[in-house]
Every structure is written in C-alpha cells, then in structure tokens.
Design an enzyme around this catalytic site. Structure first.
Site, PDB file in Angstrom:
ATOM      1  N   CYS A  13       1.410  27.596  58.148  1.00  0.00           N
ATOM      2  CA  CYS A  13       1.393  26.939  56.838  1.00  0.00           C
ATOM      3  C   CYS A  13       2.771  26.368  56.493  1.00  0.00           C
ATOM      4  O   CYS A  13       3.775  27.085  56.511  1.00  0.00           O
ATOM      5  CB  CYS A  13       0.966  27.944  55.781  1.00  0.00           C
ATOM      6  SG  CYS A  13       1.093  27.339  54.091  1.00  0.00           S
ATOM      7  N   CYS A  16       4.335  28.202  53.539  1.00  0.00           N
ATOM      8  CA  CYS A  16       4.863  29.511  53.943  1.00  0.00           C
ATOM      9  C   CYS A  16       6.221  29.332  54.630  1.00  0.00           C
ATOM     10  O   CYS A  16       7.134  30.149  54.434  1.00  0.00           O
ATOM     11  CB  CYS A  16       3.886  30.232  54.865  1.00  0.00           C
ATOM     12  SG  CYS A  16       2.439  30.914  54.016  1.00  0.00           S
ATOM     13  N   ASP A  39       8.602  17.706  44.580  1.00  0.00           N
ATOM     14  CA  ASP A  39       7.607  17.103  45.467  1.00  0.00           C
ATOM     15  C   ASP A  39       8.280  15.970  46.241  1.00  0.00           C
ATOM     16  O   ASP A  39       9.072  15.209  45.676  1.00  0.00           O
ATOM     17  CB  ASP A  39       6.429  16.569  44.654  1.00  0.00           C
ATOM     18  CG  ASP A  39       5.247  16.188  45.509  1.00  0.00           C
ATOM     19  OD1 ASP A  39       5.339  15.161  46.219  1.00  0.00           O
ATOM     20  OD2 ASP A  39       4.235  16.902  45.487  1.00  0.00           O
ATOM     21  N   ASN A  93      -5.116  21.098  42.889  1.00  0.00           N
ATOM     22  CA  ASN A  93      -6.155  20.476  43.703  1.00  0.00           C
ATOM     23  C   ASN A  93      -6.789  21.577  44.543  1.00  0.00           C
ATOM     24  O   ASN A  93      -6.085  22.353  45.175  1.00  0.00           O
ATOM     25  CB  ASN A  93      -5.571  19.393  44.605  1.00  0.00           C
ATOM     26  CG  ASN A  93      -4.966  18.255  43.812  1.00  0.00           C
ATOM     27  OD1 ASN A  93      -5.463  17.897  42.749  1.00  0.00           O
ATOM     28  ND2 ASN A  93      -3.882  17.690  44.312  1.00  0.00           N
ATOM     29  N   THR A 101      -4.094  18.828  50.280  1.00  0.00           N
ATOM     30  CA  THR A 101      -3.696  18.521  51.651  1.00  0.00           C
ATOM     31  C   THR A 101      -2.980  19.683  52.322  1.00  0.00           C
ATOM     32  O   THR A 101      -2.951  19.755  53.545  1.00  0.00           O
ATOM     33  CB  THR A 101      -2.799  17.269  51.699  1.00  0.00           C
ATOM     34  OG1 THR A 101      -1.661  17.481  50.867  1.00  0.00           O
ATOM     35  CG2 THR A 101      -3.558  16.028  51.236  1.00  0.00           C
ATOM     36  N   HIS A 104      -2.322  26.029  50.836  1.00  0.00           N
ATOM     37  CA  HIS A 104      -1.572  27.141  50.242  1.00  0.00           C
ATOM     38  C   HIS A 104      -1.493  26.740  48.774  1.00  0.00           C
ATOM     39  O   HIS A 104      -0.950  25.668  48.457  1.00  0.00           O
ATOM     40  CB  HIS A 104      -0.173  27.219  50.867  1.00  0.00           C
ATOM     41  CG  HIS A 104       0.684  28.334  50.347  1.00  0.00           C
ATOM     42  ND1 HIS A 104       1.339  29.191  51.199  1.00  0.00           N
ATOM     43  CD2 HIS A 104       1.026  28.722  49.100  1.00  0.00           C
ATOM     44  CE1 HIS A 104       2.048  30.056  50.488  1.00  0.00           C
ATOM     45  NE2 HIS A 104       1.877  29.782  49.208  1.00  0.00           N
ATOM     46  N   HIS A 106      -0.837  25.596  45.204  1.00  0.00           N
ATOM     47  CA  HIS A 106       0.373  25.089  44.570  1.00  0.00           C
ATOM     48  C   HIS A 106      -0.017  24.332  43.306  1.00  0.00           C
ATOM     49  O   HIS A 106      -1.021  23.636  43.270  1.00  0.00           O
ATOM     50  CB  HIS A 106       1.186  24.196  45.515  1.00  0.00           C
ATOM     51  CG  HIS A 106       0.414  23.074  46.146  1.00  0.00           C
ATOM     52  ND1 HIS A 106      -0.512  23.290  47.158  1.00  0.00           N
ATOM     53  CD2 HIS A 106       0.418  21.752  45.913  1.00  0.00           C
ATOM     54  CE1 HIS A 106      -1.035  22.137  47.525  1.00  0.00           C
ATOM     55  NE2 HIS A 106      -0.501  21.178  46.776  1.00  0.00           N
ATOM     56  N   HIS A 108       0.951  21.491  40.650  1.00  0.00           N
ATOM     57  CA  HIS A 108       1.749  20.284  40.441  1.00  0.00           C
ATOM     58  C   HIS A 108       2.164  20.253  38.974  1.00  0.00           C
ATOM     59  O   HIS A 108       1.304  20.231  38.082  1.00  0.00           O
ATOM     60  CB  HIS A 108       0.920  19.022  40.725  1.00  0.00           C
ATOM     61  CG  HIS A 108       0.524  18.848  42.139  1.00  0.00           C
ATOM     62  ND1 HIS A 108       1.203  18.029  43.014  1.00  0.00           N
ATOM     63  CD2 HIS A 108      -0.504  19.373  42.844  1.00  0.00           C
ATOM     64  CE1 HIS A 108       0.611  18.053  44.190  1.00  0.00           C
ATOM     65  NE2 HIS A 108      -0.434  18.866  44.115  1.00  0.00           N
TER      66      HIS A 108
END
Length: 120
Positions: A13, A16, A39, A93, A101, A104, A106, A108
């Site tokens: 990942c 990770c 980002d 998402n 995409t 893991h 996350h 935004h």
C-alpha cells in the site's frame, strides 16, 4: 512502530509506505493515530489527505473504530483551521467507481475558497 502498526500495515500500500516514511510527503500534521499531508494533485487551494496509520480499506472499515473516525474528522477540522478559514469539505471516496484509487482510507480536506457545487 508498535506491533499494532505492523499488524495493520499492507506492505504493498502506497499510503502505508508514506506513513512508514518510505515515500516522502509534505506532512502538515502527525500524531500517534493519523498523518495528514498535501495531496499531489490538489483540487482546491487547500487539499490535504488525512490518513490513519492503521491500514483500513475504506471509510466503512474505519467506521468499525468510531474513535479513530472521530479523530480523523477532528484532525481535518484542525488542518482547515490552520490552512484556511476553518470552512472545509470532507470527502471519503469508497470504492473504485466512486473514485477511490488508493485502497487505504483517506479523508480529502478541501478548503481555501468557495468550492463549486459538484467539485470532487
């Protein structure tokens, strides 16, 4: 890292690897439970990802740990307060067709100006 971090890590990942410091990132917050970093392809003046250190596939898995989910949201608010006016949009998402995409979880954090309807 403690044993919990090791047990909840996916060696393939990308997030990770960012958490472990194997891939560089522009970190804006870091504590024992999450990290937050800029980002690489911002969709707003402020676009930061808040990522739990433990590998969880998506927000539905994160919801199994309500304290960690709440902490993720609290860090998002802190980031928006420090980097913008405190107003922000928070997006998770979940699933490929929803735009996830990296699998893991996350959050935004989008802030720093008036966000258009339908953005991200």
């Amino acid at each position: 890292m403690g044993s919990t971090d090791t047990e909840h890590r996916d060696p393939d990942c990308v997030f990770c690897k960012i958490v472990a410091g194997e891939i560089p990132s522009e970190r804006v917050h870091e504590d024992e439970r999450v990290i937050a970093f800029a980002d690489l392809h911002p969709q707003a003046p402020v676009h930061v990802l808040v990522v739990p250190r433990e590998h969880r596939r998506d927000v539905t898995e994160l919801a199994a740990d309500p304290a960690l989910l709440a902490h993720t949201v609290q860090v998002a608010a802190q980031v928006a307060g420090a980097r913008a006016d405190g107003d922000f949009r928070l997006v998770f998402n979940t699933g490929e067709s929803a735009g996830q995409t990296v699998f893991h979880v996350h959050a935004h954090v989008l802030a720093g100006g008036k966000l258009a309807e339908g953005e991200l």
